[in-house]
Structures are given as C-alpha cells and as structure tokens.
Enzyme design. Structure first.
Site, PDB file in Angstrom:
ATOM      1  N   THR A   1      35.144  37.863  47.087  1.00  0.00           N
ATOM      2  CA  THR A   1      35.200  36.676  47.943  1.00  0.00           C
ATOM      3  C   THR A   1      35.862  35.505  47.223  1.00  0.00           C
ATOM      4  O   THR A   1      36.167  34.485  47.837  1.00  0.00           O
ATOM      5  CB  THR A   1      33.784  36.243  48.406  1.00  0.00           C
ATOM      6  OG1 THR A   1      33.002  35.969  47.237  1.00  0.00           O
ATOM      7  CG2 THR A   1      33.116  37.309  49.244  1.00  0.00           C
ATOM      8  N   SER A   2      36.047  35.638  45.911  1.00  0.00           N
ATOM      9  CA  SER A   2      36.743  34.590  45.156  1.00  0.00           C
ATOM     10  C   SER A   2      37.392  35.199  43.912  1.00  0.00           C
ATOM     11  O   SER A   2      37.289  36.411  43.683  1.00  0.00           O
ATOM     12  CB  SER A   2      35.765  33.475  44.756  1.00  0.00           C
ATOM     13  OG  SER A   2      34.811  33.996  43.855  1.00  0.00           O
TER      14      SER A   2
ATOM     15  N   ILE B   1      39.701  36.677  40.860  1.00  0.00           N
ATOM     16  CA  ILE B   1      40.726  37.710  40.717  1.00  0.00           C
ATOM     17  C   ILE B   1      40.660  38.687  41.896  1.00  0.00           C
ATOM     18  O   ILE B   1      41.692  39.111  42.430  1.00  0.00           O
ATOM     19  CB  ILE B   1      40.519  38.469  39.374  1.00  0.00           C
ATOM     20  CG1 ILE B   1      40.799  37.524  38.187  1.00  0.00           C
ATOM     21  CG2 ILE B   1      41.382  39.718  39.300  1.00  0.00           C
ATOM     22  CD1 ILE B   1      40.385  38.069  36.823  1.00  0.00           C
ATOM     23  N   GLY B   2      39.450  39.027  42.324  1.00  0.00           N
ATOM     24  CA  GLY B   2      39.285  39.970  43.437  1.00  0.00           C
ATOM     25  C   GLY B   2      39.893  39.433  44.720  1.00  0.00           C
ATOM     26  O   GLY B   2      40.572  40.158  45.463  1.00  0.00           O
TER      27      GLY B   2
ATOM     28  N   SER C   1      37.926  43.302  30.395  1.00  0.00           N
ATOM     29  CA  SER C   1      38.076  41.930  29.884  1.00  0.00           C
ATOM     30  C   SER C   1      38.570  41.970  28.443  1.00  0.00           C
ATOM     31  O   SER C   1      38.289  42.933  27.709  1.00  0.00           O
ATOM     32  CB  SER C   1      36.724  41.220  29.926  1.00  0.00           C
ATOM     33  OG  SER C   1      36.775  40.035  29.156  1.00  0.00           O
TER      34      SER C   1
ATOM     35  N   GLY D   1      33.246  42.562  44.583  1.00  0.00           N
ATOM     36  CA  GLY D   1      33.222  41.158  44.134  1.00  0.00           C
ATOM     37  C   GLY D   1      34.520  40.434  44.398  1.00  0.00           C
ATOM     38  O   GLY D   1      35.180  39.968  43.470  1.00  0.00           O
TER      39      GLY D   1
ATOM     40  N   TYR E   1      27.891  41.535  27.740  1.00  0.00           N
ATOM     41  CA  TYR E   1      29.048  41.594  28.655  1.00  0.00           C
ATOM     42  C   TYR E   1      30.163  42.443  28.046  1.00  0.00           C
ATOM     43  O   TYR E   1      30.714  43.334  28.702  1.00  0.00           O
ATOM     44  CB  TYR E   1      29.527  40.168  28.908  1.00  0.00           C
ATOM     45  CG  TYR E   1      30.824  40.036  29.690  1.00  0.00           C
ATOM     46  CD1 TYR E   1      30.854  40.280  31.066  1.00  0.00           C
ATOM     47  CD2 TYR E   1      32.002  39.639  29.054  1.00  0.00           C
ATOM     48  CE1 TYR E   1      32.040  40.130  31.783  1.00  0.00           C
ATOM     49  CE2 TYR E   1      33.183  39.488  29.768  1.00  0.00           C
ATOM     50  CZ  TYR E   1      33.202  39.730  31.130  1.00  0.00           C
ATOM     51  OH  TYR E   1      34.363  39.589  31.842  1.00  0.00           O
TER      52      TYR E   1
HETATM   53  N1  LIG Z   1      37.852  34.947  35.043  1.00  0.00           N
HETATM   54  C1  LIG Z   1      38.135  35.348  33.825  1.00  0.00           C
HETATM   55  O1  LIG Z   1      38.535  34.553  32.932  1.00  0.00           O
HETATM   56  C2  LIG Z   1      38.031  36.818  33.480  1.00  0.00           C
HETATM   57  C3  LIG Z   1      38.531  37.246  32.226  1.00  0.00           C
HETATM   58  C4  LIG Z   1      38.447  38.582  31.898  1.00  0.00           C
HETATM   59  C5  LIG Z   1      37.865  39.475  32.784  1.00  0.00           C
HETATM   60  N2  LIG Z   1      37.377  39.041  33.983  1.00  0.00           N
HETATM   61  C6  LIG Z   1      36.761  40.044  34.864  1.00  0.00           C
HETATM   62  O2  LIG Z   1      37.457  40.038  36.094  1.00  0.00           O
HETATM   63  C7  LIG Z   1      36.551  40.346  37.153  1.00  0.00           C
HETATM   64  C8  LIG Z   1      36.614  39.248  38.193  1.00  0.00           C
HETATM   65  O3  LIG Z   1      36.234  38.034  37.583  1.00  0.00           O
HETATM   66  P1  LIG Z   1      36.364  36.616  38.291  1.00  0.00           P
HETATM   67  O4  LIG Z   1      36.250  35.603  37.200  1.00  0.00           O
HETATM   68  O5  LIG Z   1      37.519  36.618  39.199  1.00  0.00           O
HETATM   69  O6  LIG Z   1      35.034  36.601  39.139  1.00  0.00           O
HETATM   70  P2  LIG Z   1      34.369  35.363  39.894  1.00  0.00           P
HETATM   71  O7  LIG Z   1      35.357  34.308  40.182  1.00  0.00           O
HETATM   72  O8  LIG Z   1      33.156  35.028  39.115  1.00  0.00           O
HETATM   73  O9  LIG Z   1      34.039  36.060  41.281  1.00  0.00           O
HETATM   74  C9  LIG Z   1      32.802  36.465  41.547  1.00  0.00           C
HETATM   75  C10 LIG Z   1      32.872  37.423  42.726  1.00  0.00           C
HETATM   76  O10 LIG Z   1      31.955  38.432  42.469  1.00  0.00           O
HETATM   77  C11 LIG Z   1      31.013  38.454  43.530  1.00  0.00           C
HETATM   78  N3  LIG Z   1      29.727  38.878  42.974  1.00  0.00           N
HETATM   79  C12 LIG Z   1      29.035  38.312  41.950  1.00  0.00           C
HETATM   80  N4  LIG Z   1      27.917  39.029  41.734  1.00  0.00           N
HETATM   81  C13 LIG Z   1      27.918  40.050  42.611  1.00  0.00           C
HETATM   82  C14 LIG Z   1      27.052  41.139  42.870  1.00  0.00           C
HETATM   83  N5  LIG Z   1      25.910  41.303  42.191  1.00  0.00           N
HETATM   84  N6  LIG Z   1      27.378  42.015  43.851  1.00  0.00           N
HETATM   85  C15 LIG Z   1      28.511  41.866  44.573  1.00  0.00           C
HETATM   86  N7  LIG Z   1      29.384  40.849  44.377  1.00  0.00           N
HETATM   87  C16 LIG Z   1      29.082  39.960  43.410  1.00  0.00           C
HETATM   88  C17 LIG Z   1      31.039  37.065  44.141  1.00  0.00           C
HETATM   89  O11 LIG Z   1      30.666  37.141  45.482  1.00  0.00           O
HETATM   90  P3  LIG Z   1      29.571  36.172  46.199  1.00  0.00           P
HETATM   91  O12 LIG Z   1      29.365  35.000  45.294  1.00  0.00           O
HETATM   92  O13 LIG Z   1      30.245  35.839  47.491  1.00  0.00           O
HETATM   93  O14 LIG Z   1      28.395  37.033  46.338  1.00  0.00           O
HETATM   94  C18 LIG Z   1      32.518  36.733  44.014  1.00  0.00           C
HETATM   95  O15 LIG Z   1      33.244  37.347  45.056  1.00  0.00           O
HETATM   96  C19 LIG Z   1      35.173  40.474  36.512  1.00  0.00           C
HETATM   97  O16 LIG Z   1      34.883  41.814  36.278  1.00  0.00           O
HETATM   98  C20 LIG Z   1      35.316  39.740  35.195  1.00  0.00           C
HETATM   99  O17 LIG Z   1      34.450  40.238  34.224  1.00  0.00           O
HETATM  100  C21 LIG Z   1      37.444  37.724  34.337  1.00  0.00           C
END
Ligand SMILES: NC(=O)c1ccc[n+]([C@@H]2O[C@H](COP(=O)([O-])OP(=O)(O)OC[C@H]3O[C@@H](n4cnc5c(N)ncnc54)[C@H](OP(=O)(O)O)[C@@H]3O)[C@@H](O)[C@H]2O)c1
Length: 264
Positions: free
Chosen positions: A16-17, A19-20, A141, A14, A154
């Site tokens: 493409t956008s 934290i990853g 998280s 995950g 979640y």
């Molecule tokens: N953002 C926060 O505030 C926060 C806080 C605490 C923890 N986290 C954790 O940190 C991690 C990253 O979060 P983020 O907010 O950076 O994520 P995000 O911005 O929502 O990024 C989503 C990424 O996940 C991919 N994705 C979604 N569903 C998928 C699937 N079924 N299979 C493969 N790829 C998939 C998307 O790719 P495509 O759309 O290109 O398919 C995109 O690259 C997560 O585990 C989240 O729970 C985030």
C-alpha cells in the site's frame, strides 16, 4: 520499454506504500494485473484509488492480510488461487540493541519477513511449475550484508531469504520459472522522509543536511551517497519479473547504491 508482461498477474505483499506501491504502479503500466496487500481495508482502498488515478486502465485489486498472523495468509491463498509473479516484499524492522531486542520481536520479524515468503512460495510455486512460467522475487536489504548492530534480527531475516530463494531456484531447473533476490539500499519511502524531516526539526536543520550526515556517518560504504528513489528499485524489480530476465535464476541482484560492498 515493453517488458512483455501484458496479461500476467502479480501479487505484491506489503504494497500500500513504499517500494511495493511503486512496483505495483510500474507493473500496472506494463499491463500486469496486480493484487496489492496491506493490513487494513482502508489503506488498501486508498492505494487502489491512487493507482487507478495514476495508471489509465489499471487492473488493480486489493487483498487484506496481516503477515504476522498465519491464518490470514491461509485466507489470502484461498482468495487468490493462481498468479504468475510473486513479489515477497513485506518487511518490518526495529532499531534496538541486541540485548534489548526481545525474542518476540525476533519471532515477529521472522514471521513477517521470511515466513510470509515461504508460505506464499510453497503454494504458488507449484502452479508456476505446472504452467512452466513464473517469477518469485524476495526483497532483501543491504542490511543482510552490513548487519548494523542495532538491526541484527532484521538483517538475519533478510540473509535467510537468500537461502530460501536459492533453494527454490533449484526446484525450477529446466523450467521457465525463476526465483531471485533483490537487495535495495536505503530508499526514500514515506518512512524515510519522515525520519529525515523529524531529525531535521530536532536539530534545526534541513532534511538534505540530515541525509548528507546519514551517508557520511552511518552508511559510509554507500557509493550513491543519497537515498534511492522507489522508482529506481521498482524498475529493477519489474525487469526481473519480466520474460526478458529469463537467464537470471537463483541470483542476488543489488540495487543498493554500492553500499553492501565486495564483489559478490
Ligand atoms: N525503505 C528502505 O530503505 C529499504 C531498504 C532496504 C530494504 N527494504 C525492504 O524493502 C521492502 C519494502 O520496504 P518499504 O520501506 O517500501 O516498506 P514500507 O514503506 O514500510 O511499507 C510498508 C508496507 O508494508 C505493509 N505491511 C507492514 N506490515 C505488514 C504486515 N504485517 N502484513 C502485511 N502488510 C504489512 C504496509 O501496509 P499497511 O500499513 O497498509 O498495513 C505497507 O504497505 C521491505 O522488505 C524492506 O525490508 C527497504
């Protein structure tokens, strides 16, 4: 800072956008070969182009796999046989009351958030142990601690990751492999920016005012009192990927701005 990561290979689920993506960029800057991932070819191609633009000489490749579909995970493993660093980053969530959250939603969140990391670790950990070096990271998280009532499913998937990571760490005893959990707090991804902008529009105010309101009313335990940047999370992830973190294993490292509270 040179994290001694040159020549290593990483896969980030995950990515493409969010934290990853920023983690991919940070590792590429350290000379790591990075495989990014998302659900469709187009978004992967866009992300690969952007990373190549931003990091001169970046060795970055994309692998399509939807982690809600187990057969796609098996295909991914067939295409990528060996890695040094596995970052189990993919995570999905929903904001609904316990009674409105369907069992299918629970299952999907467990499949994507937890089982993706289980399946990938089951395969890649063996090679890491054989080569006596590797890093497995689970991106959890603050919700694992806070368990907001509208995000019980979640939060449960995230809490489960901690047990898996600790269990895997026990399998690495005496080797150069480690398995750790990173706990981000609220982070300013594209999704968070959209949330702030939409709410600001709805209430005819600014995104900054909405952010302030969020930390005053929803994340009252935050000591940071703002969203963390993805860079702030990615630098900690990159350190834990590196040989410099060799004495940290089976641990949980918080980058949550203090929100989860307590002393553990
Ligand atoms: N953002 C926060 O505030 C926060 C806080 C605490 C923890 N986290 C954790 O940190 C991690 C990253 O979060 P983020 O907010 O950076 O994520 P995000 O911005 O929502 O990024 C989503 C990424 O996940 C991919 N994705 C979604 N569903 C998928 C699937 N079924 N299979 C493969 N790829 C998939 C998307 O790719 P495509 O759309 O290109 O398919 C995109 O690259 C997560 O585990 C989240 O729970 C985030």
């Amino acid at each position: 800072m040179d994290l001694n990561l040159k020549g290593k290979t990483a896969f980030i689920s995950g990515s493409t956008s969010g934290i990853g993506f920023t983690t991919a960029k940070t590792l590429l800057e350290e000379g790591v070969t990075v495989y990014i991932n998302g659900r469709d070819q187009l978004s992967i191609e866009k992300a690969v182009i952007q990373l190549k633009d931003e990091v001169v000489g970046a060795k970055v490749f994309g692998l399509v796999a939807d982690f809600s579909k187990f057969e796609q995970v098996e295909n991914l493993i067939k295409r990528l046989s060996e890695i040094d660093i596995l970052i189990n980053n993919v995570g999905i969530y929903s904001s609904k009351s316990f009674f409105e959250t369907s069992i299918e939603t629970w299952q999907e969140q467990f499949q994507v958030n937890l089982m993706s990391g289980v399946a990938l670790s089951k395969y890649y950990l063996k090679g890491m142990l054989d080569r006596n070096w590797g890093r497995i990271l689970f991106i959890s998280s603050e919700c694992a601690y806070l368990v907001p009532p509208d995000m019980i499913s979640y939060s449960t998937t995230k809490a489960s990751m901690h047990a898996v990571s600790r269990g895997l760490a026990l399998l690495t005893k005496g080797t150069g492999v480690t398995s750790n959990v990173i706990v981000p707090g609220s982070t300013l991804t594209k999704g968070a920016k959209t949330f702030l902008a939409d709410k600001a529009k709805k209430y005819d105010t600014s995104p900054e005012a909405i952010e302030k309101d969020f930390f005053n009313n929803d994340r009252t335990s935050s000591l940071l009192k703002r969203f963390a940047s993805t860079d702030e999370i990615a630098t900690t992830i990159a350190y834990l990927c590196s040989p410099l973190s060799s004495a940290t294993n089976g641990s949980v490292i918080k980058v949550d701005g203090g929100s989860s509270g307590g002393i553990l």
